[in-house]
Design a protein around this motif. Structure first.
Motif, PDB file in Angstrom:
ATOM      1  N   ARG A 134     107.895  26.897  42.332  1.00  0.00           N
ATOM      2  CA  ARG A 134     108.032  27.880  43.411  1.00  0.00           C
ATOM      3  C   ARG A 134     106.655  28.200  43.982  1.00  0.00           C
ATOM      4  O   ARG A 134     105.667  28.265  43.253  1.00  0.00           O
ATOM      5  CB  ARG A 134     108.639  29.180  42.883  1.00  0.00           C
ATOM      6  N   ASN A 135     106.610  28.420  45.288  1.00  0.00           N
ATOM      7  CA  ASN A 135     105.365  28.829  45.936  1.00  0.00           C
ATOM      8  C   ASN A 135     105.220  30.344  45.842  1.00  0.00           C
ATOM      9  O   ASN A 135     106.192  31.084  46.013  1.00  0.00           O
ATOM     10  CB  ASN A 135     105.345  28.397  47.402  1.00  0.00           C
ATOM     11  N   VAL A 139     102.880  33.984  46.926  1.00  0.00           N
ATOM     12  CA  VAL A 139     102.167  34.538  48.085  1.00  0.00           C
ATOM     13  C   VAL A 139     100.735  34.017  48.095  1.00  0.00           C
ATOM     14  O   VAL A 139     100.190  33.664  49.144  1.00  0.00           O
ATOM     15  CB  VAL A 139     102.205  36.083  48.049  1.00  0.00           C
ATOM     16  N   GLN A 140     100.122  33.955  46.915  1.00  0.00           N
ATOM     17  CA  GLN A 140      98.754  33.458  46.818  1.00  0.00           C
ATOM     18  C   GLN A 140      98.661  32.004  47.308  1.00  0.00           C
ATOM     19  O   GLN A 140      97.708  31.645  47.990  1.00  0.00           O
ATOM     20  CB  GLN A 140      98.235  33.560  45.372  1.00  0.00           C
ATOM     21  N   ASP A 141      99.673  31.195  46.991  1.00  0.00           N
ATOM     22  CA  ASP A 141      99.690  29.815  47.490  1.00  0.00           C
ATOM     23  C   ASP A 141      99.729  29.787  49.018  1.00  0.00           C
ATOM     24  O   ASP A 141      99.031  29.000  49.660  1.00  0.00           O
ATOM     25  CB  ASP A 141     100.909  29.055  46.946  1.00  0.00           C
ATOM     26  N   GLY A 142     100.524  30.653  49.600  1.00  0.00           N
ATOM     27  CA  GLY A 142     100.614  30.724  51.062  1.00  0.00           C
ATOM     28  C   GLY A 142      99.292  31.156  51.682  1.00  0.00           C
ATOM     29  O   GLY A 142      98.846  30.593  52.686  1.00  0.00           O
ATOM     30  N   ILE A 143      98.661  32.165  51.071  1.00  0.00           N
ATOM     31  CA  ILE A 143      97.373  32.639  51.583  1.00  0.00           C
ATOM     32  C   ILE A 143      96.322  31.537  51.472  1.00  0.00           C
ATOM     33  O   ILE A 143      95.520  31.329  52.387  1.00  0.00           O
ATOM     34  CB  ILE A 143      96.932  33.915  50.836  1.00  0.00           C
ATOM     35  N   ASN A 144      96.332  30.809  50.347  1.00  0.00           N
ATOM     36  CA  ASN A 144      95.380  29.708  50.175  1.00  0.00           C
ATOM     37  C   ASN A 144      95.581  28.626  51.235  1.00  0.00           C
ATOM     38  O   ASN A 144      94.609  28.092  51.774  1.00  0.00           O
ATOM     39  CB  ASN A 144      95.501  29.094  48.777  1.00  0.00           C
ATOM     40  N   ARG A 145      96.822  28.302  51.542  1.00  0.00           N
ATOM     41  CA  ARG A 145      97.088  27.275  52.552  1.00  0.00           C
ATOM     42  C   ARG A 145      96.609  27.724  53.934  1.00  0.00           C
ATOM     43  O   ARG A 145      96.006  26.957  54.683  1.00  0.00           O
ATOM     44  CB  ARG A 145      98.574  26.941  52.600  1.00  0.00           C
ATOM     45  N   VAL A 146      96.892  28.998  54.286  1.00  0.00           N
ATOM     46  CA  VAL A 146      96.439  29.522  55.583  1.00  0.00           C
ATOM     47  C   VAL A 146      94.916  29.500  55.648  1.00  0.00           C
ATOM     48  O   VAL A 146      94.320  29.080  56.643  1.00  0.00           O
ATOM     49  CB  VAL A 146      96.988  30.950  55.816  1.00  0.00           C
TER      50      VAL A 146
END
Length: 135
Positions: free
Chosen positions: A16-17, A19-26
């Protein structure tokens, strides 16, 4: 070895992704975008040069900020003193009027009209206060 790598990639894809993964990608994509933009146009050069200039002259910058803070603090203190003075004057006027009412109540007299000498007396006290009390 290739099989282990494929297995690890498959496990990572099934996780599962967060929030931290999403922030890192952005963040990574923004860094990539601005890096490419800077390489092609030099757009961030002005920003970088401004930051370097500010860091070299922090003492001058902080002196200016301190001067502005002192000006605003002076204006605030002046307005606060003025408001306090007005409040004290109103309070004194109320006290004088209450003392006069108490004087008349104890003696069972009618309160004087606004033009009587006792009201003029309270006006004299207030005008004396304005002339002699410095706030």
């Amino acid at each position: 070895m290739i099989a282990a790598q494929e297995e690890t990639a498959e496990l990572a894809d099934n996780m599962r992704n967060t929030v931290q993964d999403g922030i890192n990608r952005v963040t990574n994509n923004l860094k990539k975008y601005f890096g490419e933009l800077n390489n092609s146009t030099g757009a961030t050069k002005v920003l970088v040069d401004s930051l370097i200039l500010m860091s070299q002259h922090v003492d001058i910058l902080m002196t200016g900020v301190g001067a502005l803070a002192a000006i605003y603090a002076g204006k605030y203190i002046t307005s606060l003193a003025s408001a306090t003075k007005q409040s004290v004057e109103k309070t004194l006027l109320i006290c004088v009027k209450l003392k006069l009412r108490k004087f008349y109540y104890k003696r069972k007299l009618k309160e004087p009209a606004k033009t009587s000498k006792h009201c003029k007396f309270s006006d004299k006290i207030l005008s004396w206060h304005k002339r002699n009390v410095i706030i």
